[in-house]
Design a protein around this motif. Structure first.
Motif, PDB file in Angstrom:
ATOM      1  N   GLU A 147       0.840  -1.205   0.000  1.00  0.00           N
ATOM      2  CA  GLU A 147       0.000   0.000   0.000  1.00  0.00           C
ATOM      3  C   GLU A 147       0.871   1.249   0.000  1.00  0.00           C
ATOM      4  OE1 GLU A 147      -3.666   1.540  -0.432  1.00  0.00           O
ATOM      5  OE2 GLU A 147      -3.440  -0.589   0.021  1.00  0.00           O
ATOM      6  N   GLU A 148       1.902   1.257   0.829  1.00  0.00           N
ATOM      7  CA  GLU A 148       2.825   2.392   0.899  1.00  0.00           C
ATOM      8  C   GLU A 148       3.482   2.642  -0.468  1.00  0.00           C
ATOM      9  OE1 GLU A 148       3.780   4.630   3.054  1.00  0.00           O
ATOM     10  OE2 GLU A 148       3.270   3.927   5.067  1.00  0.00           O
ATOM     11  N   MET A 149       3.840   1.571  -1.170  1.00  0.00           N
ATOM     12  CA  MET A 149       4.539   1.703  -2.435  1.00  0.00           C
ATOM     13  C   MET A 149       3.593   1.974  -3.604  1.00  0.00           C
ATOM     14  SD  MET A 149       7.695  -1.042  -2.268  1.00  0.00           S
ATOM     15  CE  MET A 149       6.655  -2.484  -2.420  1.00  0.00           C
ATOM     16  N   GLY A 150       2.286   1.862  -3.363  1.00  0.00           N
ATOM     17  CA  GLY A 150       1.324   2.105  -4.431  1.00  0.00           C
ATOM     18  C   GLY A 150       1.288   1.009  -5.478  1.00  0.00           C
ATOM     19  N   VAL A 151       1.607  -0.219  -5.085  1.00  0.00           N
ATOM     20  CA  VAL A 151       1.655  -1.322  -6.052  1.00  0.00           C
ATOM     21  C   VAL A 151       0.739  -2.478  -5.652  1.00  0.00           C
ATOM     22  CG1 VAL A 151       3.992  -0.739  -6.789  1.00  0.00           C
ATOM     23  CG2 VAL A 151       3.671  -2.408  -4.942  1.00  0.00           C
ATOM     24  N   SER A 152      -0.212  -2.219  -4.754  1.00  0.00           N
ATOM     25  CA  SER A 152      -1.070  -3.311  -4.296  1.00  0.00           C
ATOM     26  C   SER A 152      -1.892  -3.908  -5.434  1.00  0.00           C
ATOM     27  CB  SER A 152      -2.005  -2.834  -3.176  1.00  0.00           C
ATOM     28  OG  SER A 152      -2.751  -1.705  -3.586  1.00  0.00           O
ATOM     29  N   ASP A 153      -2.131  -3.116  -6.491  1.00  0.00           N
ATOM     30  CA  ASP A 153      -2.896  -3.641  -7.624  1.00  0.00           C
ATOM     31  C   ASP A 153      -2.041  -4.517  -8.538  1.00  0.00           C
ATOM     32  OD1 ASP A 153      -1.338  -1.470  -8.424  1.00  0.00           O
ATOM     33  OD2 ASP A 153      -2.732  -0.867  -9.991  1.00  0.00           O
ATOM     34  N   ARG A 154      -0.764  -4.615  -8.248  1.00  0.00           N
ATOM     35  CA  ARG A 154       0.143  -5.421  -9.072  1.00  0.00           C
ATOM     36  C   ARG A 154       0.519  -6.731  -8.389  1.00  0.00           C
ATOM     37  NH1 ARG A 154       4.511  -0.909 -10.927  1.00  0.00           N
ATOM     38  NH2 ARG A 154       5.398  -2.695 -12.051  1.00  0.00           N
ATOM     39  N   VAL A 155      -0.145  -7.026  -7.286  1.00  0.00           N
ATOM     40  CA  VAL A 155       0.142  -8.247  -6.531  1.00  0.00           C
ATOM     41  C   VAL A 155      -1.173  -8.957  -6.233  1.00  0.00           C
ATOM     42  CG1 VAL A 155       1.166  -9.204  -4.432  1.00  0.00           C
ATOM     43  CG2 VAL A 155       2.163  -7.157  -5.477  1.00  0.00           C
ATOM     44  N   GLU A 156      -1.250 -10.220  -6.581  1.00  0.00           N
ATOM     45  CA  GLU A 156      -2.411 -11.027  -6.222  1.00  0.00           C
ATOM     46  C   GLU A 156      -2.222 -11.516  -4.791  1.00  0.00           C
ATOM     47  OE1 GLU A 156      -4.845 -15.077  -7.552  1.00  0.00           O
ATOM     48  OE2 GLU A 156      -2.842 -14.678  -8.372  1.00  0.00           O
ATOM     49  N   VAL A 157      -3.195 -11.238  -3.947  1.00  0.00           N
ATOM     50  CA  VAL A 157      -3.136 -11.660  -2.551  1.00  0.00           C
ATOM     51  C   VAL A 157      -4.082 -12.844  -2.356  1.00  0.00           C
ATOM     52  CG1 VAL A 157      -3.510 -11.001  -0.146  1.00  0.00           C
ATOM     53  CG2 VAL A 157      -2.546  -9.342  -1.763  1.00  0.00           C
ATOM     54  N   ILE A 158      -3.547 -13.949  -1.887  1.00  0.00           N
ATOM     55  CA  ILE A 158      -4.341 -15.145  -1.611  1.00  0.00           C
ATOM     56  C   ILE A 158      -4.381 -15.355  -0.106  1.00  0.00           C
ATOM     57  CG2 ILE A 158      -4.515 -17.639  -1.919  1.00  0.00           C
ATOM     58  CD1 ILE A 158      -3.170 -17.318  -4.630  1.00  0.00           C
ATOM     59  N   ASP A 159      -5.577 -15.222   0.459  1.00  0.00           N
ATOM     60  CA  ASP A 159      -5.736 -15.430   1.892  1.00  0.00           C
ATOM     61  C   ASP A 159      -5.716 -16.921   2.209  1.00  0.00           C
ATOM     62  OD1 ASP A 159      -5.888 -12.739   2.361  1.00  0.00           O
ATOM     63  OD2 ASP A 159      -8.046 -12.690   2.711  1.00  0.00           O
ATOM     64  N   VAL A 160      -4.908 -17.289   3.181  1.00  0.00           N
ATOM     65  CA  VAL A 160      -4.823 -18.674   3.638  1.00  0.00           C
ATOM     66  C   VAL A 160      -4.968 -18.693   5.152  1.00  0.00           C
ATOM     67  CG1 VAL A 160      -3.392 -19.448   1.708  1.00  0.00           C
ATOM     68  CG2 VAL A 160      -2.290 -18.571   3.784  1.00  0.00           C
ATOM     69  N   THR A 161      -5.269 -19.859   5.674  1.00  0.00           N
ATOM     70  CA  THR A 161      -5.329 -20.010   7.122  1.00  0.00           C
ATOM     71  C   THR A 161      -3.959 -20.446   7.637  1.00  0.00           C
ATOM     72  OG1 THR A 161      -6.045 -22.320   6.946  1.00  0.00           O
ATOM     73  CG2 THR A 161      -7.771 -20.629   7.088  1.00  0.00           C
ATOM     74  N   VAL A 162      -3.694 -20.105   8.874  1.00  0.00           N
ATOM     75  CA  VAL A 162      -2.458 -20.534   9.542  1.00  0.00           C
ATOM     76  C   VAL A 162      -2.817 -20.968  10.959  1.00  0.00           C
ATOM     77  CG1 VAL A 162      -0.893 -19.062   8.219  1.00  0.00           C
ATOM     78  CG2 VAL A 162      -1.961 -18.168  10.298  1.00  0.00           C
ATOM     79  N   ALA A 163      -1.973 -21.773  11.535  1.00  0.00           N
ATOM     80  CA  ALA A 163      -2.158 -22.163  12.940  1.00  0.00           C
ATOM     81  C   ALA A 163      -1.826 -20.959  13.825  1.00  0.00           C
ATOM     82  CB  ALA A 163      -1.265 -23.343  13.275  1.00  0.00           C
ATOM     83  N   ARG A 164      -2.729 -20.614  14.732  1.00  0.00           N
ATOM     84  CA  ARG A 164      -2.547 -19.458  15.611  1.00  0.00           C
ATOM     85  C   ARG A 164      -2.129 -19.909  17.009  1.00  0.00           C
ATOM     86  NH1 ARG A 164      -3.505 -14.491  12.591  1.00  0.00           N
ATOM     87  NH2 ARG A 164      -4.949 -15.056  10.905  1.00  0.00           N
ATOM     88  N   GLN A 165      -1.529 -18.967  17.753  1.00  0.00           N
ATOM     89  CA  GLN A 165      -1.040 -19.294  19.097  1.00  0.00           C
ATOM     90  C   GLN A 165      -2.161 -19.683  20.047  1.00  0.00           C
ATOM     91  OE1 GLN A 165       1.437 -16.163  20.606  1.00  0.00           O
ATOM     92  NE2 GLN A 165       3.047 -16.512  19.112  1.00  0.00           N
ATOM     93  N   ASP A 166      -3.388 -19.190  19.784  1.00  0.00           N
ATOM     94  CA  ASP A 166      -4.496 -19.515  20.674  1.00  0.00           C
ATOM     95  C   ASP A 166      -5.141 -20.858  20.345  1.00  0.00           C
ATOM     96  OD1 ASP A 166      -5.870 -19.010  18.343  1.00  0.00           O
ATOM     97  OD2 ASP A 166      -7.038 -17.327  19.126  1.00  0.00           O
ATOM     98  N   GLY A 167      -4.562 -21.566  19.378  1.00  0.00           N
ATOM     99  CA  GLY A 167      -5.084 -22.871  19.015  1.00  0.00           C
ATOM    100  C   GLY A 167      -6.052 -22.856  17.854  1.00  0.00           C
ATOM    101  N   SER A 168      -6.453 -21.667  17.424  1.00  0.00           N
ATOM    102  CA  SER A 168      -7.358 -21.569  16.283  1.00  0.00           C
ATOM    103  C   SER A 168      -6.570 -21.678  14.984  1.00  0.00           C
ATOM    104  CB  SER A 168      -8.127 -20.245  16.317  1.00  0.00           C
ATOM    105  OG  SER A 168      -7.226 -19.153  16.162  1.00  0.00           O
ATOM    106  N   GLY A 169      -7.303 -21.785  13.880  1.00  0.00           N
ATOM    107  CA  GLY A 169      -6.665 -21.867  12.575  1.00  0.00           C
ATOM    108  C   GLY A 169      -6.019 -23.224  12.341  1.00  0.00           C
ATOM    109  N   ALA A 170      -5.463 -23.354  11.148  1.00  0.00           N
ATOM    110  CA  ALA A 170      -4.823 -24.611  10.769  1.00  0.00           C
ATOM    111  C   ALA A 170      -3.989 -24.378   9.532  1.00  0.00           C
ATOM    112  CB  ALA A 170      -5.883 -25.686  10.490  1.00  0.00           C
TER     113      ALA A 170
END
Length: 202
Positions: free
Chosen positions: A20-43
């Motif tokens: 966002e700072e660099m003004g190039v967010s439209d040039r990167v595909e962002v794929i949301d994934v899940t991760v294991a969290r410290q509270d035990g949630s996610g995977a």
């Protein structure tokens, strides 16, 4: 096209802020994934190509990158016109890379060890301790607003990032506190945090 594997409100959020700072967010595909969290949630997410299923993970054709410092150096070299890095040949190139590697190699381990209440002479000899880390930041910021001088850089983004999410961990030092607030006031950070917060509430 660049592809970033990302989990909302995680360490990879700082890479979204950088884009966002660099003004190039439209040039990167962002794929949301899940991760294991410290509270035990996610995977772990099978779609995530990171060998340990962590984020961030950046893919540029056959080139794959992990670790925030490496990704930040790569992106700021790729988009030097944004002015958030220090390209090869710049007089502050060494200082810029040193701060990125200081975060990865010293600052984050020290913060995690302090949070976990783990202490051992071998750890302090290798990484130093919270007091030494605070002194290092304070010395760098006592006479200038940002780590490299008068201008904000991706080094400031990375090193201030843990205190944006965990303000109670911030050192009680006036110069550091003022720097953290300057970094927090950046419109790009506010925009990304607001977007991620709205996404989690939806």
């Amino acid at each position: 096209m660049l592809t970033l594997y990302h989990a909302p409100r995680s360490r990879s959020t700082s890479i979204l802020v950088l884009l966002e700072e660099m003004g190039v967010s439209d040039r990167v595909e962002v794929i949301d994934v899940t991760v294991a969290r410290q509270d035990g949630s996610g995977a772990p997410d099978a779609r995530n190509p990171h060998p340990e299923k962590k984020v961030p993970y950046l893919v540029n054709g056959p080139d794959h990158l992990r670790e925030r410092g490496a990704i930040i150096a790569y992106l700021t070299d790729m988009f030097p016109e944004a002015g958030l890095g220090r390209p090869v040949g710049h007089p502050q190139r060494g200082a810029y890379l040193s701060w990125l590697f200081y975060y990865q190699g010293v600052m984050e381990p020290v913060l995690v060890l302090d949070w976990a209440k783990i202490a051992h002479p071998a750890l302090q000899t290798t990484f130093r301790d919270l007091g030494a880390m605070t002194d290092r930041l304070s010395d760098a910021l006592k006479d200038q607003p940002y780590l490299l001088g008068d201008d904000y850089s991706a080094a400031d983004l990375l090193l201030s990032s843990p205190f944006q999410w965990l303000p109670d961990a911030a050192p009680k030092d006036p110069a550091i506190a003022a720097w953290i607030q300057r970094c927090a006031d950046r419109p790009a950070l506010k925009k990304v945090v607001e977007r991620e917060t709205e996404g989690m509430l939806a």
